[in-house]
Write a protein that holds these residues in place. Structure first.
Motif, PDB file in Angstrom:
ATOM      1  N   ARG A   9       0.888  -0.798  -0.082  1.00  0.00           N
ATOM      2  CA  ARG A   9       0.139  -0.244  -0.177  1.00  0.00           C
ATOM      3  C   ARG A   9       0.781   1.235  -0.130  1.00  0.00           C
ATOM      4  O   ARG A   9       0.459   2.011  -0.703  1.00  0.00           O
ATOM      5  N   ASP A  10       2.099   1.170   1.033  1.00  0.00           N
ATOM      6  CA  ASP A  10       3.087   2.447   0.592  1.00  0.00           C
ATOM      7  C   ASP A  10       3.402   2.241  -0.447  1.00  0.00           C
ATOM      8  O   ASP A  10       4.347   4.039  -0.715  1.00  0.00           O
ATOM      9  N   LYS A 355       7.675   4.266  12.293  1.00  0.00           N
ATOM     10  CA  LYS A 355       6.996   4.459  10.735  1.00  0.00           C
ATOM     11  C   LYS A 355       7.266   6.226   9.891  1.00  0.00           C
ATOM     12  O   LYS A 355       7.502   6.634   9.235  1.00  0.00           O
ATOM     13  N   GLU A 359       8.416   5.978   6.733  1.00  0.00           N
ATOM     14  CA  GLU A 359       8.002   6.241   5.619  1.00  0.00           C
ATOM     15  C   GLU A 359       8.419   7.932   4.461  1.00  0.00           C
ATOM     16  O   GLU A 359       7.881   7.795   3.748  1.00  0.00           O
ATOM     17  N   PHE A 554      -5.979   5.931   5.860  1.00  0.00           N
ATOM     18  CA  PHE A 554      -5.008   6.054   5.616  1.00  0.00           C
ATOM     19  C   PHE A 554      -4.756   7.411   5.361  1.00  0.00           C
ATOM     20  O   PHE A 554      -3.433   7.651   6.124  1.00  0.00           O
ATOM     21  N   LYS A 558      -1.240   9.065   7.878  1.00  0.00           N
ATOM     22  CA  LYS A 558      -0.851  10.602   7.275  1.00  0.00           C
ATOM     23  C   LYS A 558      -0.099  11.357   8.220  1.00  0.00           C
ATOM     24  O   LYS A 558       0.825  11.838   8.392  1.00  0.00           O
TER      25      LYS A 558
END
Ligand SMILES: Cc1cc2nc3c(=O)[nH]c(=O)nc-3n(C[C@H](O)[C@H](O)[C@H](O)COP(=O)(O)OP(=O)(O)OC[C@H]3O[C@@H](n4cnc5c(N)ncnc54)[C@H](O)[C@@H]3O)c2cc1C
Length: 597
Positions: A9-10, A355, A359, A554, A558
């Motif tokens: 997904r990322d 995280k 990301e 989502f 973020k």
């Protein structure tokens, strides 16, 4: 058991939503890089890495490689060779290699997603194809056509692998000291003699032949780095006609026993008048090798990212299950004997640090890889020049920051397991040990920092920094009236200004005292890395808000992670700025003789 789930997904969010690679690839003429195909490749890559490579990670650590002193042969751990055969059969070895040499010609930046999955699943195994990829780049750009036909094609097809032979016992960082010799043979080849150490994948049982790219000195070559040439030295001799002959005079003398990546063979290689072929111009070998090293530096940055992600995934799962103590503000799960540790702010600090760094790093690194695609396939000279400056500037940041953060994140993730992280059962200590090499090979963090500040800023007048600052400015201007992004835009603009001021201050000091560069370099590198990540986090929030594919959860994840990054990680820049401003004096005042008193 230590798990790995490819973060598809990322990965898709990074590639499609933030970086907009579909439009970029179309503009650069990658006809086959269509969404449907890319999605299918990502899915297959996830299956291969999760199902084949990940289960072998602990096996590789436990068994390590074995060396037969009588023959010099090296065997990789159980299952590694079979996994490599599957990798080759699946066509993965040539994914981003040129079609003219048997590859599939997909973009480099797309290949980075596969690479991240490989590194997360099994870093030690991933080193074998990594070296082949570097060799592919060096041969593609610097070799003669016959050399490409004879040596590059089999590497792309996965039938042979590559190595990079720079390091010698007395020289690692300072390659100007290298002693390996090359003497001309009557047939146009060269006789290579010397010993190289720490050679990754120098010998193994995956393939019949190994193509060593070796740095050596020609007779009468000037001293230092200006007298280094690059040679192809195959394990099995190969003529210009591509016919494979007898064993070359290359032998693996021993393998190293080391802290981590046990499944990756680290070899001492003896060259005893081995037949080699010059690549490119005499005495210009270091420049050619830099092609390979730059590719490898981005690739090692990705190793840090992959390891951090795997460690984080396991820590997160553990923190949701492990019950210890109650939340300070009252029981969150009163039906259970204790709360899961994810309720505790300090555990959340460690998880969120991972995280946020992971990301954000993904965007930083994948963007750098798109610059490689622009450089290789772009048509606009001005755009290519800018991509070159930006890539040169970002490469040391990606290499050093992502690997240092990889070490940091694997340690945070291990810490989340408490004492259970320290014992082997959960596989967390392996990830922490494996991560440690990434800050060392392909140029240590200190050397990346010197490259960034000494070369990319001071010598090249900060062209890459200016290009990056203008990206920040463009983005901020574009969102200047967007109240939903103001909480990120305002501090980002402020940090960008501080970055400029700090750079000018360091430049001024360095003009009168060269040691100021060395003294400021690592802090400057981290300052740069943290501001770069702030930019990518702001863009991630904007992209998530704009994406029709993103769910409300989502988007929330973020935004909240970006808030955490700006509030709890970005302030690290303040300490780095203070340290830089303290200058070289506190570092140099103590006489070397007094250190041990
Ligand atoms: C597992 C493993 C795999 C490897 N694979 C390969 C490979 O495939 N091919 C290959 O050629 N090599 C390989 N290497 C070698 C690796 O690239 C070198 O170890 C690395 O570049 C550092 O060199 P060195 O170990 O000689 O350290 P040194 O160069 O001796 O450095 C020691 C310390 O001094 C610092 N230092 C040195 N010079 C400066 C300076 N001017 N300013 C500030 N600090 C400085 C360094 O940052 C470091 O902290 C591998 C090494 C390992 C351990």
């Amino acid at each position: 058991m230590n798990r790995y789930q490819a973060p598809l997904r990322d990965l898709r969010f990074a590639l499609y939503d933030v970086l907009g690679v579909e439009a970029l690839y179309a503009r650069l003429g990658f006809a086959s890089a269509q969404r449907e195909l890319m999605d299918a490749v990502l899915e297959e890559g996830a299956k291969f890495t999760q199902n084949v490579l990940a289960p072998l990670n602990a096996v590789g650590d436990r068994e390590g490689c074995t060396h037969d002193a009588a023959t010099g042969a090296v065997s990789a751990p159980s299952g590694f060779k079979q996994a490599y055969a599957q990798f080759v059969d699946g066509g993965w070895s040539g994914l981003v290699a040129p079609e003219a040499y048997g590859g599939q010609g997909l973009p480099e930046s797309f290949g980075v997603a596969l690479k991240e999955m490989i590194d997360a699943a099994n870093l030690a195994w991933g080193n074998y194809p990594l070296l082949s990829h570097g060799a592919t780049e060096a041969l593609k750009q610097h070799a003669e056509e016959w050399q490409r036909q004879v040596f590059l094609k089999p590497i792309v097809e996965g039938r042979w692998t590559g190595t990079m032979c720079l390091t010698e016992p007395h020289c690692g960082t300072d390659l100007g000291l290298l002693k390996t010799k090359a003497s001309p043979n009557p047939d146009g080849s060269f006789a290579i003699s010397g010993t190289k150490i720490f050679i990754t994948a120098g010998e193994h049982d995956f393939t019949d032949n190994i193509v060593h790219l070796v740095l050596a000195r020609l007779p009468d070559a000037p001293a230092g780095t200006k007298g280094i040439s690059l040679f192809i030295v195959p394990k099995m001799k190969v003529g210009r006609d591509g016919v494979v002959g007898a064993h070359n005079a290359v032998r693996c003398g021993s393998i190293e026993h080391k802290m981590g990546i046990h499944g990756s063979a680290t070899c001492v290689m003896h060259f005893d008048s081995a037949q080699g072929w010059l690549i490119g111009q005499p005495n210009k070998g270091l420049m050619a090798m830099f092609t390979m090293m730059n590719t490898a530096r981005l690739a090692v940055g990705i190793q840090g990212l992959g390891l951090a992600d795997r460690a984080f995934q396991n820590a997160l799962a553990y923190a949701r299950e492990r019950l210890q103590m109650r939340s300070l503000s009252g029981a969150k799960y009163p039906d259970k004997p204790a709360d899961p540790i994810i309720v505790h702010p300090d555990v959340r600090r460690m998880l969120l640090t991972c995280k946020a760094l992971i990301e954000g790093s993904r965007l930083l690194a994948y963007h750098a890889a798109t610059l490689v695609d622009i450089l290789d396939h772009g048509a606009d000279t001005e755009e290519k020049k800018r991509a070159d400056e930006l890539l040169g500037f970002l490469t040391p940041i990606v290499k050093a920051c992502l690997t240092e953060w990889g070490v940091e994140c694997t340690y945070h993730a291990l810490q989340c397991f408490g004492g259970h992280g320290y014992i082997a059962e959960h596989g967390m200590e392996q990830l922490a040990r494996d991560a440690r090499i990434t800050t060392l090979y392909e140029g240590t963090t200190g050397i990346q920092a010197l490259d960034l500040l000494g070369r990319k800023i001071m010598q090249l007048q900060g062209a890459g920094l200016l290009a990056f600052l203008s990206m920040i400015e463009d983005f901020c201007k574009q969102h200047t009236d967007d109240p939903a992004l103001a909480e990120f835009i305002v501090p980002l603009q402020d940090k960008a200004r501080q970055w400029q001021t700090l750079t000018l201050e360091v430049g001024k000091r360095a003009a009168t005292d060269a040691d100021e560069v060395g003294a400021a370099s690592v802090d400057y590198l981290f300052f740069s890395g943290y501001v770069a990540l702030a930019y990518w986090w702001a863009r991630a929030v904007a992209a998530a808000d704009a994406s029709s594919a993103a769910s409300a959860d989502f988007r929330t994840a973020k935004r909240e992670t970006a808030r955490f990054y700006f509030a709890r990680i970005l302030p690290r820049t303040l300490a780095h700025a203070e340290a830089i401003r303290a200058g070289a004096k506190p570092l140099l005042a103590l006489d070397a003789a007094l250190f041990g008193l």
